[in-house]
Design a protein around this motif. Structure first.
Motif, short mmCIF file in Angstrom:
data_model
loop_
_atom_site.label_atom_id
_atom_site.label_comp_id
_atom_site.label_asym_id
_atom_site.label_seq_id
_atom_site.Cartn_x
_atom_site.Cartn_y
_atom_site.Cartn_z
N ALA A 31 -14.12 57.17 102.40
CA ALA A 31 -13.32 57.58 103.55
C ALA A 31 -12.60 56.38 104.17
O ALA A 31 -12.45 56.29 105.38
CB ALA A 31 -14.19 58.29 104.59
N ARG A 74 -22.64 55.69 106.17
CA ARG A 74 -21.29 56.05 105.73
C ARG A 74 -20.46 56.51 106.92
O ARG A 74 -20.98 56.83 107.98
CB ARG A 74 -21.37 57.17 104.69
CG ARG A 74 -22.00 58.45 105.24
CD ARG A 74 -22.12 59.52 104.17
NE ARG A 74 -22.83 60.69 104.65
CZ ARG A 74 -22.28 61.69 105.32
NH1 ARG A 74 -20.99 61.69 105.61
NH2 ARG A 74 -23.01 62.74 105.70
N TYR A 75 -19.16 56.56 106.68
CA TYR A 75 -18.23 56.98 107.72
C TYR A 75 -17.73 58.39 107.44
O TYR A 75 -17.50 58.76 106.29
CB TYR A 75 -17.04 56.01 107.78
CG TYR A 75 -16.09 56.29 108.91
CD1 TYR A 75 -16.46 56.09 110.24
CD2 TYR A 75 -14.81 56.78 108.66
CE1 TYR A 75 -15.59 56.35 111.28
CE2 TYR A 75 -13.93 57.04 109.70
CZ TYR A 75 -14.33 56.83 111.00
OH TYR A 75 -13.47 57.10 112.03
N TYR A 76 -17.54 59.18 108.50
CA TYR A 76 -16.96 60.52 108.39
C TYR A 76 -15.73 60.57 109.31
O TYR A 76 -15.86 60.64 110.54
CB TYR A 76 -17.99 61.59 108.79
CG TYR A 76 -17.47 62.99 108.64
CD1 TYR A 76 -17.16 63.49 107.38
CD2 TYR A 76 -17.28 63.80 109.75
CE1 TYR A 76 -16.68 64.79 107.24
CE2 TYR A 76 -16.79 65.09 109.60
CZ TYR A 76 -16.49 65.57 108.35
OH TYR A 76 -16.01 66.85 108.20
N ASP A 78 -13.26 62.73 109.97
CA ASP A 78 -12.83 63.92 110.73
C ASP A 78 -13.29 63.88 112.18
O ASP A 78 -12.58 64.33 113.07
CB ASP A 78 -13.33 65.21 110.06
CG ASP A 78 -12.64 65.47 108.73
OD1 ASP A 78 -11.87 64.60 108.26
OD2 ASP A 78 -12.89 66.53 108.14
N ASN A 91 -19.64 64.08 102.02
CA ASN A 91 -18.38 64.20 102.76
C ASN A 91 -18.52 65.23 103.87
O ASN A 91 -17.68 66.12 104.01
CB ASN A 91 -17.24 64.60 101.82
CG ASN A 91 -16.82 63.46 100.93
OD1 ASN A 91 -16.56 62.37 101.40
ND2 ASN A 91 -16.79 63.72 99.63
N ASP A 92 -19.56 65.12 104.67
CA ASP A 92 -19.77 66.06 105.78
C ASP A 92 -20.31 65.31 106.98
O ASP A 92 -20.52 64.10 106.92
CB ASP A 92 -20.70 67.20 105.37
CG ASP A 92 -22.08 66.74 104.91
OD1 ASP A 92 -22.52 65.64 105.32
OD2 ASP A 92 -22.74 67.47 104.17
N ASP A 93 -20.53 66.02 108.08
CA ASP A 93 -21.02 65.38 109.30
C ASP A 93 -22.50 65.64 109.55
O ASP A 93 -22.99 65.49 110.66
CB ASP A 93 -20.19 65.80 110.52
CG ASP A 93 -20.28 67.29 110.81
OD1 ASP A 93 -20.86 68.04 110.00
OD2 ASP A 93 -19.77 67.70 111.87
#
Length: 136
Positions: A31, A74-76, A78, A91-93
């Motif tokens: 991301a 990790r970074y999210y 959105d 790839n989620d929160d």
């Protein structure tokens, strides 16, 4: 991006204490930001191993310590969240810990909210710092 190669997460006790330990920056970006994978588990001495039943053994069981859960930081993008997640790179929160802010690395997150089994709550004791690995 120039970021710390190794970081240490520390300060958590109780639920999700397994997130504490050493994380290594991975080669690729996720991301658009660096991401880290746990390399070592912080182990604690069991205070109640003598079986005296005083109930002061708050650390994880030996089985949990040996279990590799592929913890990552990790970074999210959105929601502009830094996440500490025991499920590996996603790839989620969804995560065990949340840090707010579109910052270069998790080192710049000021407060971490940790899931306590029912909800997220700020834990002022949880910190992430850059470290140099000890030579073997």
């Amino acid at each position: 991006l120039k970021c710390a190669q190794f970081v240490e997460c520390y300060g958590r006790k109780g639920i999700n204490a397994e997130m504490c330990g050493i994380y290594e920056k991975q080669q690729n970006l996720h991301a658009g930001k660096p991401w880290y994978k746990k390399t070592q588990t912080q182990t604690t001495k069991h205070d109640d191993d003598d079986g005296d039943g005083d109930g002061d053994d708050e650390c994880a069981t030996q089985d949990n310590i040996q279990h590799d859960r592929a913890w990552v930081i990790r970074y999210y993008p959105d929601n502009e969240l830094w996440l500490i997640d025991k499920r590996g790179l996603r790839n989620d929160d969804v995560a065990n810990a949340i840090g707010h802010g579109d910052v270069l690395s998790p080192l710049y997150v000021e407060k971490w909210e940790i899931h306590d089994g029912q909800s997220f709550a700020v834990d002022e004791c949880v910190k992430i710092r850059a470290i140099r690995p000890k030579m073997q």
